[in-house]
Design a protein around this motif. Structure first.
Motif, short mmCIF file in Angstrom:
data_model
loop_
_atom_site.label_atom_id
_atom_site.label_comp_id
_atom_site.label_asym_id
_atom_site.label_seq_id
_atom_site.Cartn_x
_atom_site.Cartn_y
_atom_site.Cartn_z
N GLU A 46 41.55 -3.65 -29.88
CA GLU A 46 42.99 -3.49 -30.01
C GLU A 46 43.69 -4.82 -30.29
OE1 GLU A 46 44.09 -0.69 -30.40
OE2 GLU A 46 43.12 0.79 -29.10
N VAL A 91 42.34 -3.37 -20.52
CA VAL A 91 42.55 -2.03 -19.95
C VAL A 91 43.62 -2.09 -18.86
CG1 VAL A 91 40.26 -1.17 -20.52
CG2 VAL A 91 40.60 -2.35 -18.34
N THR A 142 44.62 3.95 -20.25
CA THR A 142 44.37 4.62 -21.53
C THR A 142 43.79 6.00 -21.28
OG1 THR A 142 44.00 2.52 -22.64
CG2 THR A 142 43.06 4.49 -23.67
N TYR A 179 41.56 7.06 -27.04
CA TYR A 179 41.64 6.00 -28.04
C TYR A 179 40.89 6.42 -29.29
CZ TYR A 179 37.19 4.69 -25.73
OH TYR A 179 35.93 4.70 -25.16
N GLU A 206 45.78 10.94 -31.37
CA GLU A 206 44.68 10.07 -31.78
C GLU A 206 44.19 10.44 -33.18
OE1 GLU A 206 44.12 7.44 -30.21
OE2 GLU A 206 45.21 7.94 -28.39
N HIS A 219 53.81 1.47 -27.03
CA HIS A 219 53.91 2.91 -26.81
C HIS A 219 55.30 3.28 -26.32
CE1 HIS A 219 49.60 2.04 -26.62
NE2 HIS A 219 49.39 3.29 -26.97
#
Length: 554
Positions: free
Chosen positions: A238, A308, A313, A316, A376, A456
């Motif tokens: 990421e 994390v 999460t 993903y 996703e 987000h």
């Protein structure tokens, strides 16, 4: 010498926003062989090494801070938990919960031992602390060939030499002290696991840690058999920590047990990817052809490390690197036990506070679960390169706005796709349209509570305000409750899907900024709802208690 830690905001307030959930444990290990079980502690060690890499990547003083806090006598377990959850000294909304580290010398004078910036550096620890955006851009423009490719790579950091000149360093060198032992552990685990496709990935990923070439091992990760009882995600993926350019990849690690029953149900959606792309409400210029359906698996998490930080999460879709995607597509991993924890501990209590009473009953786990799936999948939809400059990535054109726009795209295009699948009967027998829209509305508050400085949260705030403007959501000023307006929400979702896909495909950063500035806000009525949730102690998210480390299963 004495040492002191001062808090900028009450750490109790940050920690109170999260509820602990038990993650992993013996109930998920029934399908594992003896070799699989023997590999687990080795893989957990890899996860711990990856955690150390990300601590270094997060910001330049992070390793010193962690060393200091974990060396305190007596131990400060609350402060340790804060660092465990956030990976650094900033909580939600980038609020500092550690303001400074000070030290008293033998003469009684107090000095600052570790300087902590007021907010996380935009450049993470991938660039010199004193770098300016234009300096980096000018430097890249001056380069050619491999030097230029390295400077723009996911897997190189940027340093400054003694004369002040910038240069590139591969991850394999920058994090060698952690990558070499992690590589050895992956090789050992590869010799133990029962599934040969997983073993191949562990071997080639071990090699990639040394070579800094991740394409082949990413392809091997994508080709791990759906029959493998264990699933491992391990590597640089990421780009959120690089807030300046969204380029450099952060290391993360997940160890999962496969949920075969749920995976079989969800796999049917992957075959619909191109069909969903073809039905997007945009001109064909903005639609991709020849899409690879993503591999879809459902798992239960056993352990995680690295990039994390909370919020946890729940799913993903990786990799982000376009090179392996062109070869083998992408893989969608749905973490069912984490999603169940979020729904029960967070989303249901939120719905009870912010939605009209008659709509609360339509909030369902399956609607939440399936929209996360569609979110996703939708990362693969729409333009990834500009429609009029086909060699330019959307990520490159939008720079710091890319992450929030991409999360908004995945949310709203995913919701649009749900509508398509409801109409053609693919989702028959499950939640209806009302459940999807009302669960989505409640979930909006869950995401916005993460803060609009986070991709987000900002992405969800933009969606919420746009849909409200279009009449898809309504607010009752007397009850302070929100509701979905069913005769307007479908058109509002279609309109927003079109708007975001066109903004991405055109790559006009100025227009994207206008959109973000207009809709990426917290309106007074939303703030009232957020304050109510905070005052009532409704958690923002969950954090893991890894049972696999405690219950003797390894």
């Amino acid at each position: 010498m004495a040492s002191a830690v001062s808090t900028a905001t009450p750490l109790d307030k940050q920690l109170a926003r999260f509820k602990e959930i038990h993650v992993g444990g013996a109930q998920y290990l029934d399908r594992l062989t003896a070799g699989d079980r023997e590999a687990i502690p080795l893989l957990v060690q890899v996860g711990k090494l990856v955690d150390q890499i990300y601590i270094r990547q997060h910001w330049s003083g992070n390793e010193a801070l962690h060393s200091h806090v974990y060396g305190l006598e007596p131990r400060d377990t609350k402060l340790e938990l804060g660092l465990q959850l956030f990976k650094g000294p900033w909580g939600l909304d980038e609020e500092q919960f550690i303001k400074s580290i000070k030290e008293e010398d033998k003469d009684g004078n107090v000095h600052e031992k570790i300087h902590i910036p007021h907010e996380p550096p935009q450049h993470g620890n991938y660039y010199p602390d004193d770098i300016k955006k234009q300096e980096y851009l000018d430097w890249v423009a001056s380069l050619e060939g491999q030097a230029k490719a390295n400077a723009e790579s996911y897997y190189y950091v940027v340093k400054r030499d003694a004369t002040g000149q910038l240069y590139s360093v591969p991850y394999s060198e920058e994090y060698k002290d952690f990558l070499v032992p992690a590589s050895d552990l992956l090789q050992q685990a590869a010799r133990l696991v029962s599934d040969q496709s997983l073993a191949k990935f562990l071997k080639t990923r071990a090699d990639a840690f040394i070579s800094n070439d991740y394409v082949d091992s990413d392809v091997d990760w994508l080709r791990i058999s759906k029959e493998s009882a264990l699933d491992v995600t391990c590597g640089p993926y990421e780009n959120y920590t690089d807030k300046m350019f969204s380029i450099r990849a952060a290391y993360e690690f997940y160890l999962h047990a496969r949920d075969f029953d749920s995976s079989a149900i969800l796999a049917k959606f992957s075959s619909r990817l191109q069909d969903m792309e073809d039905q997007l409400p945009v001109d064909d210029l903005y639609k991709a052809k020849g899409l690879h359906p993503p591999a879809i698996i459902t798992v239960n998490q056993l352990y995680s490390g690295g990039d994390v930080a909370v919020p946890m999460t729940a799913a993903y879709n990786l990799p982000n690197d376009e090179a392996p995607i062109k070869i083998a597509g992408s893989k969608l991993v749905i973490i069912k036990n984490v999603q169940e924890g979020k729904f029960e501990k967070v989303l249901r209590p939120i719905a009870e506070q912010v939605l009209d009473a008659d709509q609360v009953k339509k909030v369902e786990f399956e609607a939440f679960f399936q929209h996360v799936l569609m979110h996703e999948v939708a990362h693969s939809l729409g333009p990834h390169f500009l429609v009029r400059h086909k060699e330019t990535k959307v990520r490159t054109a939008l720079e710091e706005y890319h992450s929030a726009m991409e999360e908004a795209k995945a949310d709203i295009a995913g919701l649009y796709a749900v509508g398509l699948l409801l109409k053609d009967g693919t989702l028959s027998g499950g939640p209806d349209a009302e459940s999807f829209y009302m669960t989505y509305l409640a979930s909006a508050f869950r995401s916005i509570r993460f803060g609009i400085t986070e991709a987000h949260g900002l992405g969800q705030a933009m969606q919420f305000e746009y849909l409200k403007e279009q009449g898809g959501f309504a607010y009752d000023a007397d009850t302070h409750k929100f509701r979905v307006v069913m005769d307007k929400i479908e058109a509002a979702v279609s309109s927003l899907t079109t708007r975001i896909l066109v903004l991405q495909g055109d790559g006009d950063k100025a227009k994207v900024k206008e959109f973000v500035d207009r809709y990426g806000i917290i309106s007074p009525e939303v703030k009232h709802a957020l304050d109510t949730l905070e005052n009532l102690g409704v958690p923002v998210d969950v954090y893991p208690n890894y049972r696999i480390l405690e219950d003797g299963t390894i």
